[in-house]
Structures are given as C-alpha cells and as structure tokens.
Design a protein around this motif. Structure first.
Motif, PDB file in Angstrom:
ATOM      1  N   TYR A 210      -8.708   2.783  10.798  1.00 55.55           N
ATOM      2  CA  TYR A 210      -7.267   3.241  10.733  1.00 55.55           C
ATOM      3  C   TYR A 210      -7.287   4.000   8.949  1.00 55.55           C
ATOM      4  N   GLU A 211      -6.683   5.346   9.390  1.00 54.81           N
ATOM      5  CA  GLU A 211      -5.940   5.680   7.764  1.00 54.81           C
ATOM      6  C   GLU A 211      -4.845   6.874   8.455  1.00 54.81           C
ATOM      7  N   VAL A 212      -3.887   5.846   7.663  1.00 56.86           N
ATOM      8  CA  VAL A 212      -2.575   6.782   7.917  1.00 56.86           C
ATOM      9  C   VAL A 212      -2.552   6.750   6.059  1.00 56.86           C
ATOM     10  N   ARG A 213      -1.496   8.428   6.476  1.00 52.95           N
ATOM     11  CA  ARG A 213      -1.259   8.981   5.741  1.00 52.95           C
ATOM     12  C   ARG A 213       0.433   9.901   5.302  1.00 52.95           C
ATOM     13  N   ASP A 214       1.357   9.680   4.206  1.00 55.64           N
ATOM     14  CA  ASP A 214       2.616   9.944   4.601  1.00 55.64           C
ATOM     15  C   ASP A 214       3.030  10.547   3.127  1.00 55.64           C
ATOM     16  N   GLY A 215       4.120  11.121   2.753  1.00 56.45           N
ATOM     17  CA  GLY A 215       4.426  11.177   1.613  1.00 56.45           C
ATOM     18  C   GLY A 215       5.827  10.353   1.452  1.00 56.45           C
ATOM     19  N   ASP A 216       6.112   9.954   2.463  1.00 52.87           N
ATOM     20  CA  ASP A 216       6.945   8.448   2.145  1.00 52.87           C
ATOM     21  C   ASP A 216       7.005   7.553   2.308  1.00 52.87           C
ATOM     22  N   GLU A 217       6.585   6.760   1.464  1.00 55.98           N
ATOM     23  CA  GLU A 217       6.394   4.769   1.299  1.00 55.98           C
ATOM     24  C   GLU A 217       6.645   4.297   2.351  1.00 55.98           C
TER      25      GLU A 217
ATOM     26  N   VAL B 154       7.571   5.602   5.402  1.00 53.72           N
ATOM     27  CA  VAL B 154       7.232   5.235   6.634  1.00 53.72           C
ATOM     28  C   VAL B 154       6.073   5.019   6.403  1.00 53.72           C
ATOM     29  N   LEU B 155       5.223   5.582   5.682  1.00 57.12           N
ATOM     30  CA  LEU B 155       3.470   4.887   5.983  1.00 57.12           C
ATOM     31  C   LEU B 155       3.676   3.249   6.038  1.00 57.12           C
ATOM     32  N   VAL B 156       4.496   2.319   5.548  1.00 58.88           N
ATOM     33  CA  VAL B 156       4.546   0.650   5.372  1.00 58.88           C
ATOM     34  C   VAL B 156       5.162   0.229   7.379  1.00 58.88           C
ATOM     35  N   ARG B 157       5.892   1.527   8.114  1.00 57.27           N
ATOM     36  CA  ARG B 157       6.662   1.053   8.990  1.00 57.27           C
ATOM     37  C   ARG B 157       5.084   1.196   9.968  1.00 57.27           C
ATOM     38  N   ARG B 158       4.001   2.889   9.837  1.00 56.08           N
ATOM     39  CA  ARG B 158       2.913   3.144  10.594  1.00 56.08           C
ATOM     40  C   ARG B 158       2.353   1.592  10.706  1.00 56.08           C
TER      41      ARG B 158
ATOM     42  N   ARG C 231       2.234  -2.395   0.659  1.00 55.83           N
ATOM     43  CA  ARG C 231       2.561  -1.836  -0.842  1.00 55.83           C
ATOM     44  C   ARG C 231       1.152  -2.315  -1.990  1.00 55.83           C
ATOM     45  N   GLY C 232       1.032  -3.475  -1.842  1.00 55.50           N
ATOM     46  CA  GLY C 232       0.180  -3.710  -2.480  1.00 55.50           C
ATOM     47  C   GLY C 232      -1.143  -2.343  -2.345  1.00 55.50           C
ATOM     48  N   TRP C 233      -1.718  -2.092  -0.949  1.00 54.58           N
ATOM     49  CA  TRP C 233      -2.603  -1.639  -0.120  1.00 54.58           C
ATOM     50  C   TRP C 233      -2.369  -0.242  -1.142  1.00 54.58           C
ATOM     51  N   VAL C 234      -1.572   0.583  -0.971  1.00 56.03           N
ATOM     52  CA  VAL C 234      -1.476   1.858  -0.942  1.00 56.03           C
ATOM     53  C   VAL C 234      -1.867   2.189  -1.910  1.00 56.03           C
ATOM     54  N   GLU C 235      -2.504   3.652  -1.610  1.00 51.16           N
ATOM     55  CA  GLU C 235      -3.159   4.478  -3.039  1.00 51.16           C
ATOM     56  C   GLU C 235      -2.608   5.911  -2.356  1.00 51.16           C
ATOM     57  N   LEU C 236      -2.059   6.665  -3.804  1.00 53.60           N
ATOM     58  CA  LEU C 236      -1.672   7.677  -4.097  1.00 53.60           C
ATOM     59  C   LEU C 236      -2.717   8.581  -4.048  1.00 53.60           C
ATOM     60  N   VAL C 237      -3.079   9.831  -2.746  1.00 48.53           N
ATOM     61  CA  VAL C 237      -3.765  10.693  -3.434  1.00 48.53           C
ATOM     62  C   VAL C 237      -3.138  12.379  -3.562  1.00 48.53           C
ATOM     63  N   PRO C 238      -3.740  13.052  -4.115  1.00 47.37           N
ATOM     64  CA  PRO C 238      -3.120  14.170  -4.045  1.00 47.37           C
ATOM     65  C   PRO C 238      -3.347  15.318  -2.838  1.00 47.37           C
TER      66      PRO C 238
END
Length: 53
Positions: free
Chosen positions: A11-18, A20-24, A46-53
């Motif tokens: 499963y992969e999830v991306r969002d511009g709002d951190e 929202v991402l955490v809730r998902r 939040r420790g798992w979050v990667e920033l992607v362009p």
C-alpha cells in the motif's frame, strides 16, 4: 512537494497535507493491520513519511 508513506504490504499513499496522510495511514492500519493499531501512533507514522516531488 508530496508526503508519501509506503507500507510493507504494498500500500502506498501520497498527499500534499501531512495530517491527511497520517489519517489515511491510520485508516489503512485499522482495516488491514488491526494487530498494529496500538503501536502505530501519529508520531510513528510521521517517522515513515518521505517527501517526493
């Protein structure tokens, strides 16, 4: 810039709002990995979050 989390199950999830991402991710954990619900806190996610362009 997007925030991304990739789960070991594929499963992969991306969002511009951190937030929202955490809730998902929390929803994904509840539905697919209920044995981990107590361990996967917003801080852990939040420790798992990667920033992607």
């Amino acid at each position: 810039m997007l925030h991304q989390v990739s789960c070991e199950c594929g499963y992969e999830v991306r969002d511009g709002d951190e937030q929202v991402l955490v809730r998902r991710v929390q929803q994904h954990v509840r539905e697919n990995h209920p044995e981990l619900v107590d361990q996967v806190t917003p801080e852990v996610i939040r420790g798992w979050v990667e920033l992607v362009p």
